[in-house]
Motif scaffolding. Structure first.
Motif, PDB file in Angstrom:
ATOM      1  N   ILE A 100      41.342  35.011  43.679  1.00 15.05           N
ATOM      2  CA  ILE A 100      41.281  36.000  42.593  1.00 15.05           C
ATOM      3  C   ILE A 100      42.473  36.960  42.636  1.00 15.05           C
ATOM      4  O   ILE A 100      42.523  37.921  41.872  1.00 15.05           O
ATOM      5  CB  ILE A 100      39.959  36.791  42.639  1.00 15.05           C
ATOM      6  CG1 ILE A 100      39.859  37.651  43.902  1.00 15.05           C
ATOM      7  CG2 ILE A 100      38.760  35.855  42.528  1.00 15.05           C
ATOM      8  CD1 ILE A 100      38.644  38.578  43.915  1.00 15.05           C
TER       9      ILE A 100
ATOM     10  N   ALA B 289      43.283  39.253  44.751  1.00 13.67           N
ATOM     11  CA  ALA B 289      42.824  40.623  45.000  1.00 13.67           C
ATOM     12  C   ALA B 289      43.907  41.441  45.692  1.00 13.67           C
ATOM     13  O   ALA B 289      44.644  40.925  46.538  1.00 13.67           O
ATOM     14  CB  ALA B 289      41.563  40.607  45.859  1.00 13.67           C
TER      15      ALA B 289
ATOM     16  N   THR C 184      40.556  46.283  47.665  1.00 17.63           N
ATOM     17  CA  THR C 184      39.231  45.824  48.075  1.00 17.63           C
ATOM     18  C   THR C 184      38.466  46.921  48.796  1.00 17.63           C
ATOM     19  O   THR C 184      39.040  47.911  49.265  1.00 17.63           O
ATOM     20  CB  THR C 184      39.324  44.580  48.976  1.00 17.63           C
ATOM     21  OG1 THR C 184      39.858  44.951  50.259  1.00 17.63           O
ATOM     22  CG2 THR C 184      40.210  43.504  48.353  1.00 17.63           C
TER      23      THR C 184
ATOM     24  N   ASP D  14      39.078  44.922  43.148  1.00 17.07           N
ATOM     25  CA  ASP D  14      39.049  43.497  42.800  1.00 17.07           C
ATOM     26  C   ASP D  14      37.938  42.759  43.540  1.00 17.07           C
ATOM     27  O   ASP D  14      37.339  41.825  42.998  1.00 17.07           O
ATOM     28  CB  ASP D  14      40.391  42.834  43.158  1.00 17.07           C
ATOM     29  CG  ASP D  14      41.564  43.542  42.527  1.00 17.07           C
ATOM     30  OD1 ASP D  14      41.565  43.684  41.295  1.00 17.07           O
ATOM     31  OD2 ASP D  14      42.479  43.964  43.269  1.00 17.07           O
ATOM     32  N   PHE D  15      37.698  43.160  44.781  1.00 12.27           N
ATOM     33  CA  PHE D  15      36.725  42.476  45.633  1.00 12.27           C
ATOM     34  C   PHE D  15      36.018  43.498  46.507  1.00 12.27           C
ATOM     35  O   PHE D  15      36.656  44.409  47.051  1.00 12.27           O
ATOM     36  CB  PHE D  15      37.426  41.435  46.517  1.00 12.27           C
ATOM     37  CG  PHE D  15      36.503  40.718  47.478  1.00 12.27           C
ATOM     38  CD1 PHE D  15      35.663  39.710  47.021  1.00 12.27           C
ATOM     39  CD2 PHE D  15      36.482  41.048  48.827  1.00 12.27           C
ATOM     40  CE1 PHE D  15      34.807  39.049  47.904  1.00 12.27           C
ATOM     41  CE2 PHE D  15      35.643  40.393  49.710  1.00 12.27           C
ATOM     42  CZ  PHE D  15      34.801  39.388  49.250  1.00 12.27           C
TER      43      PHE D  15
ATOM     44  N   VAL E 275      33.773  47.926  41.029  1.00 11.05           N
ATOM     45  CA  VAL E 275      34.485  46.653  40.889  1.00 11.05           C
ATOM     46  C   VAL E 275      34.905  46.472  39.436  1.00 11.05           C
ATOM     47  O   VAL E 275      34.221  46.916  38.508  1.00 11.05           O
ATOM     48  CB  VAL E 275      33.589  45.482  41.359  1.00 11.05           C
ATOM     49  CG1 VAL E 275      32.478  45.181  40.353  1.00 11.05           C
ATOM     50  CG2 VAL E 275      34.417  44.244  41.638  1.00 11.05           C
ATOM     51  N   LYS E 276      36.036  45.841  39.226  1.00 14.67           N
ATOM     52  CA  LYS E 276      36.528  45.643  37.864  1.00 14.67           C
ATOM     53  C   LYS E 276      35.726  44.551  37.161  1.00 14.67           C
ATOM     54  O   LYS E 276      35.071  43.709  37.814  1.00 14.67           O
ATOM     55  CB  LYS E 276      38.006  45.272  37.892  1.00 14.67           C
ATOM     56  CG  LYS E 276      38.299  43.867  38.409  1.00 14.67           C
ATOM     57  CD  LYS E 276      39.793  43.568  38.359  1.00 14.67           C
ATOM     58  CE  LYS E 276      40.068  42.120  38.775  1.00 14.67           C
ATOM     59  NZ  LYS E 276      41.514  41.814  38.755  1.00 14.67           N
TER      60      LYS E 276
ATOM     61  N   GLY F 196      35.788  41.075  38.464  1.00 15.53           N
ATOM     62  CA  GLY F 196      35.911  41.191  39.910  1.00 15.53           C
ATOM     63  C   GLY F 196      34.694  40.631  40.631  1.00 15.53           C
ATOM     64  O   GLY F 196      33.686  40.266  40.012  1.00 15.53           O
TER      65      GLY F 196
ATOM     66  N   ARG G 292      29.884  38.051  40.192  1.00 15.81           N
ATOM     67  CA  ARG G 292      31.046  38.309  39.340  1.00 15.81           C
ATOM     68  C   ARG G 292      30.629  39.247  38.219  1.00 15.81           C
ATOM     69  O   ARG G 292      29.701  38.944  37.470  1.00 15.81           O
ATOM     70  CB  ARG G 292      31.600  37.010  38.769  1.00 15.81           C
ATOM     71  CG  ARG G 292      32.789  37.194  37.818  1.00 15.81           C
ATOM     72  CD  ARG G 292      33.277  35.845  37.316  1.00 15.81           C
ATOM     73  NE  ARG G 292      34.326  36.007  36.326  1.00 15.81           N
ATOM     74  CZ  ARG G 292      34.127  36.120  35.008  1.00 15.81           C
ATOM     75  NH1 ARG G 292      32.880  36.076  34.533  1.00 15.81           N
ATOM     76  NH2 ARG G 292      35.136  36.271  34.176  1.00 15.81           N
TER      77      ARG G 292
END
Length: 246
Positions: free
Chosen positions: A77, A79, A82, A157-158, A179-180, A183, A243
């Motif tokens: 992904i 990332a 995080t 992102d994670f 988280v986005k 993400g 997700r």
């Protein structure tokens, strides 16, 4: 009530596990490790794993095959930013830091600085300590503090959560805002040594029984949360990937 020897053998274990995987064969799990996991394990991860294996709370450590999965997910992904809730000696933290690009960051939250500092010399040896922002204290107040800044919402992102299971729903309510969209969140121990599928009257260690209900409740909560897509994997003690859709 006394437990006879036959009942003891049927107890769902925790600290006496040979490994945390739900695979029924130790030989099969060893095959996976020796063929696909350990030959690719970073030398510093190996050193940290072996250090942790001598610690009294070693059951809390992220297993190497789960670490390999986390590393690949972070890279897939792409990332860069995080968050990790629950660090212990830092195997998953080091895994994350190694997988991130040179300008990547991981914000790590844990109640214990002592455990983190056990692994810190190895993290420094790996040359990735600059990627880590460790903050000690209860995670919920720290997460609430992050959420007070609008810039942190959707900034990660994670996110990996491996902490007190009785607060997993509380963590989820917060990290979903951090988280986005698109993400990924990973929750560890969502199969809880297989106890989630055991009958309510099955004999099991008190440590497992005391938190089993929280894990079952959390799994049901994720299953009905339409803000996420989920995938529950039988890697390690079970990891559920979420997700964020919106």
């Amino acid at each position: 009530m006394a437990v006879n020897n036959e009942e003891k053998q049927q107890l769902i274990p925790h600290t006496d596990l040979v490994h945390k995987s739900l695979l029924q064969s130790d030989a099969l799990y060893e095959y996976i490790l020796e063929t696909s996991v350990l030959p690719r394990e970073h030398p510093c991860l190996k050193e940290l794993r072996e250090l942790t294996e001598n610690h009294s709370q070693k059951i809390m450590a992220t297993p190497a095959d789960e670490g390999q999965l986390i590393s690949m997910l972070i890279k897939l992904i792409n990332a860069k930013n995080t968050l990790e809730i629950g660090v212990y000696t830092g195997y998953s933290l080091l895994t994350t830091a190694l997988a991130l690009p040179s300008d990547g960051k991981v914000l790590a939250l844990d109640m214990s600085r002592e455990y983190y500092e056990m692994g810190l010399p190895i993290i420094e040896k790996a040359g990735v300590a600059h990627k880590i922002d460790f903050r000690q204290g209860p995670a919920l107040p720290l997460l609430d503090q992050l959420l007070q800044d609008e810039n942190n919402k959707g900034a990660f992102d994670f996110i990996f959560v491996d902490a007190d299971k009785n607060n997993y729903i509380n963590y989820h309510k917060r990290v979903l805002d951090l988280v986005k969209v698109g993400g990924l969140i990973g929750y560890d121990n969502t199969l809880w040594v297989g106890s989630v599928a055991a009958p309510d009257d099955a004999p099991m260690h008190s440590f497992i029984m005391n938190l089993r209900g929280y894990v079952i409740e959390f799994n049901k909560y994720l299953a009905q949360d339409l803000r996420i897509e989920i995938c529950q994997l039988s890697v390690g003690d079970g990891i559920t990937l979420c997700r964020r859709i919106y």
